[in-house]
Write a protein that holds these residues in place. Structure first.
Motif, PDB file in Angstrom:
ATOM      1  N   ALA A 161       3.025   3.701   1.656  1.00 21.40           N
ATOM      2  CA  ALA A 161       1.953   4.719   1.750  1.00 21.40           C
ATOM      3  C   ALA A 161       0.628   4.394   2.115  1.00 21.40           C
ATOM      4  O   ALA A 161      -0.125   4.962   2.885  1.00 21.40           O
ATOM      5  N   ALA A 162       0.345   3.233   1.676  1.00 20.73           N
ATOM      6  CA  ALA A 162      -1.041   2.488   2.042  1.00 20.73           C
ATOM      7  C   ALA A 162      -1.272   2.068   3.142  1.00 20.73           C
ATOM      8  O   ALA A 162      -2.271   1.123   3.427  1.00 20.73           O
ATOM      9  N   SER A 163      -0.456   2.002   4.178  1.00 19.56           N
ATOM     10  CA  SER A 163      -0.449   1.038   5.458  1.00 19.56           C
ATOM     11  C   SER A 163      -1.401   1.642   6.010  1.00 19.56           C
ATOM     12  O   SER A 163      -1.682   2.815   6.289  1.00 19.56           O
ATOM     13  N   GLY A 164      -2.322   0.544   6.612  1.00 14.74           N
ATOM     14  CA  GLY A 164      -3.508   0.918   7.438  1.00 14.74           C
ATOM     15  C   GLY A 164      -4.818   1.339   6.567  1.00 14.74           C
ATOM     16  O   GLY A 164      -5.849   1.418   7.071  1.00 14.74           O
ATOM     17  N   THR A 165      -4.661   1.229   5.379  1.00 13.90           N
ATOM     18  CA  THR A 165      -6.027   1.704   4.477  1.00 13.90           C
ATOM     19  C   THR A 165      -6.538   0.465   4.036  1.00 13.90           C
ATOM     20  O   THR A 165      -7.616   0.579   3.396  1.00 13.90           O
ATOM     21  N   GLY A 166      -5.893  -0.718   3.647  1.00 16.52           N
ATOM     22  CA  GLY A 166      -6.478  -1.893   3.265  1.00 16.52           C
ATOM     23  C   GLY A 166      -6.236  -2.092   1.834  1.00 16.52           C
ATOM     24  O   GLY A 166      -6.559  -3.194   1.121  1.00 16.52           O
ATOM     25  N   LEU A 167      -5.576  -1.046   1.174  1.00 15.55           N
ATOM     26  CA  LEU A 167      -5.250  -1.220  -0.219  1.00 15.55           C
ATOM     27  C   LEU A 167      -3.876  -1.889  -0.301  1.00 15.55           C
ATOM     28  O   LEU A 167      -2.919  -1.899   0.480  1.00 15.55           O
ATOM     29  N   VAL A 168      -3.776  -2.725  -1.088  1.00 21.02           N
ATOM     30  CA  VAL A 168      -2.500  -3.429  -1.437  1.00 21.02           C
ATOM     31  C   VAL A 168      -2.190  -3.539  -2.744  1.00 21.02           C
ATOM     32  O   VAL A 168      -2.883  -4.047  -3.750  1.00 21.02           O
ATOM     33  N   PHE A 169      -1.024  -2.885  -3.147  1.00 21.29           N
ATOM     34  CA  PHE A 169      -0.630  -2.780  -4.591  1.00 21.29           C
ATOM     35  C   PHE A 169       0.417  -3.948  -5.128  1.00 21.29           C
ATOM     36  O   PHE A 169       1.009  -4.522  -4.470  1.00 21.29           O
ATOM     37  N   THR A 170       0.248  -4.345  -6.565  1.00 22.82           N
ATOM     38  CA  THR A 170       1.103  -5.226  -7.244  1.00 22.82           C
ATOM     39  C   THR A 170       1.554  -4.556  -8.330  1.00 22.82           C
ATOM     40  O   THR A 170       1.169  -3.263  -8.851  1.00 22.82           O
ATOM     41  N   GLU A 171       2.415  -5.082  -9.127  1.00 29.06           N
ATOM     42  CA  GLU A 171       3.239  -4.401 -10.400  1.00 29.06           C
ATOM     43  C   GLU A 171       2.213  -4.607 -11.417  1.00 29.06           C
ATOM     44  O   GLU A 171       1.063  -5.216 -11.588  1.00 29.06           O
TER      45      GLU A 171
END
Length: 257
Positions: A161-171
């Motif tokens: 869902a964050a593709s293109g926003t610069g947000l990268v999620f981890t556990e």
């Protein structure tokens, strides 16, 4: 089981939003100042009635247990009532929630800085823009039932869902983010925030700090909600940005085709 909803919206600063402005954004065909009820057909074919009000008695909010001295009024109250569902849908609560979310999405597309809250059958939806332009985004998914697909990952869903926003999620670790509300003097924000803090932990995700403006956050959460609704059953989602509750959605409704 109620087939009515109350949507409240306000601009945190500057002039208050008016019923006329909101009517124009929602493209209502009748005058909100002279015609109390407006008839609208939803995306699934269900029929709804809307009433817009800026009367003080309507503006305390669905999440308020009791009126408090520090409470701020909302700018406009939108009463939504469903009176007919299609035979294919036949789910008045699901249709009402989806319709209210679509109205709120239209309002936030024009006023991304706005704060909104609504309630349908004890299920809340809350959204307010966090002030920082760069922040850490925390997600907590709570669910009364497991995901409908084995191996579903909130982290993977958030990153898609964050593709293109610069947000990268981890556990994330269970129970890590219990963030007290900073709006104790505002009973709507305070009540909704505490409901979100008590959300049972099913899965979590956390991003590193990255720029995320209002429209990016709105688009990201819309994509995430649509994906979660397809992969979970009865899930709730709370999203914080830099420790402040940004969005809270209870019992996600599958997107309407």
């Amino acid at each position: 089981m109620s087939t009515d909803a109350a949507i409240l919206v306000r601009r945190p600063s500057g002039p208050a939003l008016t019923a006329r402005e909101i009517s124009d954004v929602l493209t209502l065909t009748t005058d909100p100042l002279t015609d109390p009820w407006h008839h609208v057909v939803g995306a699934d074919g269900s029929k709804f009635r809307l009433r817009l009000s800026s009367a003080p008695g309507d503006l305390s909010g669905p999440a308020v247990e009791s009126s408090g001295a520090g409470e701020r009024d909302y700018d406009c109250f939108v009463h939504v009532s469903i009176y007919w569902t299609t035979e294919d849908t036949d789910d008045s609560i699901g249709s009402l929630r989806a319709f209210c979310r679509s109205l709120v999405a239209e309002l936030h597309a024009v006023w991304p800085e706005a704060e909104s809250v609504f309630e349908v059958d004890d299920a809340y939806s809350y959204r307010v823009l966090p002030e920082p332009s760069e922040g850490v985004v925390d997600l907590r998914l709570g669910s009364g039932a497991p995901p409908t697909e084995p191996g579903f990952s909130l982290v993977e869903a958030a990153n898609r869902a964050a593709s293109g926003t610069g947000l990268v999620f981890t556990e994330d670790e269970p129970g890590r983010h219990i963030v007290p509300s900073d709006g104790a003097g505002d009973s709507v924000t305070y009540t909704v925030s505490h409901r979100a803090e008590e959300l049972p932990f099913a899965a979590g995700a956390r991003s590193a700090a990255a720029p995320a403006d209002a429209r990016q956050l709105g688009e990201f959460t819309e994509r995430l909600l649509a994906e979660l609704a397809r992969h979970t059953d009865g899930a709730d989602l709370a999203c914080w940005v830099n420790g402040r509750l940004y969005r809270y959605e209870v019992e996600l409704t599958p997107p309407l085709d």
